[in-house]
Design an enzyme around this catalytic site. Structure first.
Site, PDB file in Angstrom:
ATOM      1  CB  ILE A   1      -0.968  -0.018   1.203  1.00 37.62           C
ATOM      2  CG1 ILE A   1      -1.876  -1.245   1.104  1.00 37.62           C
ATOM      3  CG2 ILE A   1      -1.822   1.240   1.240  1.00 37.62           C
ATOM      4  CD1 ILE A   1      -2.638  -1.366  -0.197  1.00 37.62           C
TER       5      ILE A   1
ATOM      6  CB  SER B   1       4.217   3.361   4.819  1.00 40.87           C
ATOM      7  OG  SER B   1       3.188   2.582   5.395  1.00 40.87           O
TER       8      SER B   1
ATOM      9  CD  GLU C   1       4.035   6.177   1.807  1.00 38.06           C
ATOM     10  OE1 GLU C   1       3.599   6.476   2.938  1.00 38.06           O
ATOM     11  OE2 GLU C   1       3.306   5.771   0.896  1.00 38.06           O
TER      12      GLU C   1
ATOM     13  CG  ASP D   1      -3.041   5.968  -0.152  1.00 39.43           C
ATOM     14  OD1 ASP D   1      -3.282   5.162  -1.058  1.00 39.43           O
ATOM     15  OD2 ASP D   1      -1.975   5.961   0.506  1.00 39.43           O
TER      16      ASP D   1
ATOM     17  CD  GLU E   1     -12.539   9.513   9.352  1.00 39.71           C
ATOM     18  OE1 GLU E   1     -12.232  10.633   9.752  1.00 39.71           O
ATOM     19  OE2 GLU E   1     -11.703   8.597   9.155  1.00 39.71           O
TER      20      GLU E   1
ATOM     21  CB  CYS F   1      -8.073   0.767   5.266  1.00 39.90           C
ATOM     22  SG  CYS F   1      -7.483   2.284   6.015  1.00 39.90           S
TER      23      CYS F   1
ATOM     24  CG  HIS G   1      -4.392  -2.077  11.442  1.00 41.30           C
ATOM     25  ND1 HIS G   1      -4.779  -2.232  10.129  1.00 41.30           N
ATOM     26  CD2 HIS G   1      -4.181  -0.760  11.616  1.00 41.30           C
ATOM     27  CE1 HIS G   1      -4.826  -1.050   9.543  1.00 41.30           C
ATOM     28  NE2 HIS G   1      -4.468  -0.141  10.419  1.00 41.30           N
TER      29      HIS G   1
ATOM     30  CB  CYS H   1      -3.421  -0.553   5.970  1.00 37.04           C
ATOM     31  SG  CYS H   1      -3.610   1.235   6.106  1.00 37.04           S
TER      32      CYS H   1
END
Length: 767
Positions: A440, A442, A493, A608, A614, A652, A703, A735
């Protein structure tokens, strides 16, 4: 009149909770030491609020990871896959549910995580089964009430309400309606309330933010039954039914008819609801007015807040009124006073700001202003008025005019041809295999990388030294990706502190804090930039790093950008103009960067937009307006390139079912999404709608520290093929890998590449 706070940040002014949790996970401190740190933070928060003049101080708003997970564990909502861990300490089980568990012969996936309503806070999704039983286990809410009581503070315990709790969860194992569980759940809430009542609690805050959404008549009847029983069973406990993030609207009569002692309404998000509430509120009811913004960082305008308070006082006696934060202050940085000398904050902008601790003082000020005409109190009002006037004058003097936006036309938001034609050009140019693998964006941000950036910003490293060290990190990462066998590479990144802050630092109209941290999930904290003025771009932001990375390999390297909606959503945004206008300013700046990347030879550009879902309003009636301008902003940012340049976007922890047509309208060539925690459930939306473009459903949950197996990833890809044609599937993590360690990252990516190869072989065998 009472001052009422709905919740206080639990991370600590210097992120003490983050450090304690991560030290515990790393085995550096004991469980008892972790619990001691938690107690110290709670006590400090209670004392801070008491000293600030808050009358109704919350308890049980503290959490080591997430308040919904706390409630799940307290009610015995533990998925069956964790039952074998029953010998663990309850705190260790708690973290296993949050982060997954991969040791001692076990390999257990974490609970799914998603956004808390329309915020950037993530909660752990409760999992319900048809034979679900509820049982009050730990007494966290009672324990924390008693802790505060020992300090001489009678707090207002906070609980997520039973209806909202069920709504936040998911049915598992078989189809049923989780709301049918309410009759089993309700006695446990009664038991909790009775314990608190017996311990000396006077008020309890029950959060039902689901009441600001569109609910049907059947659920309205459930609400009536639930709160009638809670009040009947606990007659001496005052329930403050709390709503936030929007207005009650068509639920006003329902809510105000519930037999609770008081109601809280959000007058920052929906000030217009006050009149409707006042028209039906009973004279013996308490009304909490959420006039201090719990989600943004600008100083309260006392004139506007006092007008709302005075209007309420025309209907209700003062002793029945409360003034409060609009929602929990969880969503605000902790204390502006931590921005000491040397802070990056624009000095003028600093005078306009109010963080959580300062918002407590604003509540105390408003109470004084309402009740007194003394000269000292009048001076407080005058000073507040002067700050707002100075802000308006400063912004007017700083404003300019964006030439591109001034002549913006419909064609600026469209590519030359539809995806079906673009895909042929991109396939010919890119020459990628079936199931192309990528990440994704990073890669792990180690302590060494963070120290490197810090030393450069402090002047310890020269620009040349910094650039050389960064290039070395990029080169190593490109080489590593080639060795792993990834098809489309990224530069890693390493130069970026945060996917939003990095861009804000190079755009006009932004300023930054040094310590304005806000919890995103668990120990993950973010430091949102502050958009105070007109946004524009002066120089290229990413081109040099992307071009350098591309020069090191014959494979394609993606240009990596953050989209305009996400930059908007994950910043504290100026409140003196419509958000869509600010978003278009950001989009114009990103468009310039996209064009420069393409001109420099970058053939794949990822923009992104993890936050686009949200920002969706909670009410359906307001959603189309938001989606129209949000999608338009993305298109303005992305559509200034040729058809042969492939545009990716990433999203995500979002449920796309209700907005899938709008996602398609974004017209990105490739969309990558989180799917592993939900076991590809999120792809239902894409299958039912027959999404026309390419999709990368995440097969690796970043995560969690858990490393998935090849068989697990192959299984997820097989599920994806039931939704999407194989020729349009990408293979990627959920992610970015910023928060992970190198060892687990390398192992997981190698497994991912192997899984993609298995998927290719399976397709070839079928053919």
């Amino acid at each position: 009149m009472l001052t009422n706070n709905l919740g206080y940040p639990r991370i600590g002014a210097n992120r003490e909770l983050k450090r304690a949790c991560e030290s515990f996970w790393a085995g550096k401190i004991t469980l008892e030491e972790l619990k001691k740190n938690g107690l110290q933070l709670r006590e400090m928060n209670w004392k801070t609020q008491k000293d600030s003049g808050i009358d109704l101080i919350p308890s049980n708003d503290f959490s080591f990871y997430d308040q919904v997970l706390d409630l799940s564990l307290m009610l015995g909502v533990i998925p069956r896959r964790f039952r074998d861990l029953s010998d663990l300490d309850s705190m260790e089980l708690y973290f296993a549910m949050a982060r997954g568990y991969q040791k001692n012969g076990y390999d257990i996936t974490a609970l799914e995580m998603t956004k808390w309503f329309d915020t950037n806070y993530h909660y752990l999704v409760p999992e319900f089964v048809i034979d679900q039983q509820f049982r009050v286990g730990n007494s966290k809410v009672l324990q924390e009430f008693l802790e505060a009581k020992k300090l001489g503070i009678i707090t207002k315990p906070v609980l997520v309400g039973p209806v909202t709790f069920l709504w936040l969860g998911k049915e598992k194992e078989t189809e049923f309606n989780r709301m049918d569980l309410i009759d089993r759940l309700l006695p446990e809430y009664v038991a909790i309330l009775k314990e608190l009542e017996q311990a000396g609690a006077e008020w309890i805050q029950i959060d039902e933010p689901y009441l600001v959404t569109d609910i049907d008549e059947e659920l309205k009847e459930v609400y009536k039954r639930v709160y009638a029983q809670l009040v009947r069973e606990c007659p001496n406990l005052k329930i403050l039914l709390t709503t936030y993030f929007d207005g009650l609207l068509d639920n006003t009569s329902l809510v105000l008819s519930l037999p609770v002692a008081g109601f809280h309404i959000d007058l920052v998000r929906a000030p217009e609801q006050l009149e409707a509430v006042l028209s039906v509120v009973a004279s013996n009811t308490y009304l909490s007015l959420g006039v201090v913004d719990g989600r943004n960082i600008w100083k309260n305008n006392y004139k506007d807040s006092l007008a709302l308070m005075k209007r309420a006082a025309e209907i209700l006696p003062e002793e029945r009124l409360m003034i409060a934060s609009s929602c929990s202050l969880l969503h605000a940085p902790v204390d502006l006073e931590t921005e000491r000398e040397g802070s990056r904050l624009h000095p003028e902008v600093r005078t306009w700001l109010s963080f959580a601790r300062q918002k407590l003082s604003e509540l105390a000020d408003l109470k004084l202003l309402f009740q007194s005409n003394e000269q000292g109190v009048i001076e407080i009002f005058k000073k507040n008025k002067e700050i707002h006037e100075r802000r308006s004058s400063f912004l007017e003097a700083e404003s300019g005019k964006n030439a591109f936006l001034a002549k913006l036309s419909l064609k600026d938001g469209y590519r030359d041809h539809p995806y079906s034609k673009r895909a042929l050009l991109q396939k010919e140019r890119l020459q990628l295999p079936l199931f192309p693998t990528t990440t994704i964006g990073s890669f792990p941000q180690t302590m060494e990388v963070r120290a490197l950036r810090s030393e450069w910003k402090k002047g310890v490293l020269t620009n040349a030294e910094y650039e050389a060290r960064m290039k070395s990190a990029i080169q190593s990462t490109i080489t590593l990706q080639e060795e792993i066998g990834l098809d489309v590479l990224v530069h890693g990144e390493f130069e970026r502190n945060d996917m939003v802050e990095y861009f804000g630092e190079m755009l006009n109209g932004f300023t930054f804090t040094s310590n304005g941290w806000v919890q995103s999930y668990g120990s993950r904290c973010v430091k949102p930039p502050i958009i105070y003025g007109e946004v524009s771009r002066s120089n290229a932001m990413t081109v040099a790093w992307s071009v350098y990375a591309a020069s090191l390999t014959s494979k394609h390297v993606k240009g990596m950008l953050t989209g305009p909606v996400t930059i908007l959503q994950w910043s504290f945004v100026r409140d003196d103009q419509p958000r869509n206008e600010t978003c278009l300013e950001i989009a114009a700046a990103i468009r310039e960067e996209v064009s420069d990347l393409e001109a420099a030879g970058i053939r794949i550009i990822q923009i992104d937009e993890p936050a686009i879902r949200e920002g969706l309003p909670l009410r359906k009636g307001a959603q189309d307006h938001y989606l129209k301008w949000a999608v338009w902003a993305f298109r303005i940012a992305s559509c200034g390139v040729s058809d042969a340049t492939q545009i990716h976007t990433h999203m995500c922890y979002s449920d796309f079912n209700d907005i899938i047509e709008w996602i398609a309208e974004m017209d990105a060539d490739v969309i990558t999404i989180e799917c592993s925690r939900s076991q590809m459930e999120l792809l239902d939306a894409f299958a039912n709608f027959q999404y026309p473009n390419e999709i990368g459903p995440g097969v690796y949950d970043i995560h969690s520290p858990r490393i998935p197996t090849k068989e697990e990833m192959v299984s997820l890809l097989s599920k994806a093929e039931t939704y999407i044609p194989a020729e349009r599937i990408w293979v990627n993590p959920d992610c970015g890998l910023k928060t992970r360690g190198w060892e687990e990252t390398i192992a997981a990516l190698k497994t991912m590449v192997e899984a993609a190869e298995v998927a290719r072989q399976q397709v070839n065998q079928v053919v």
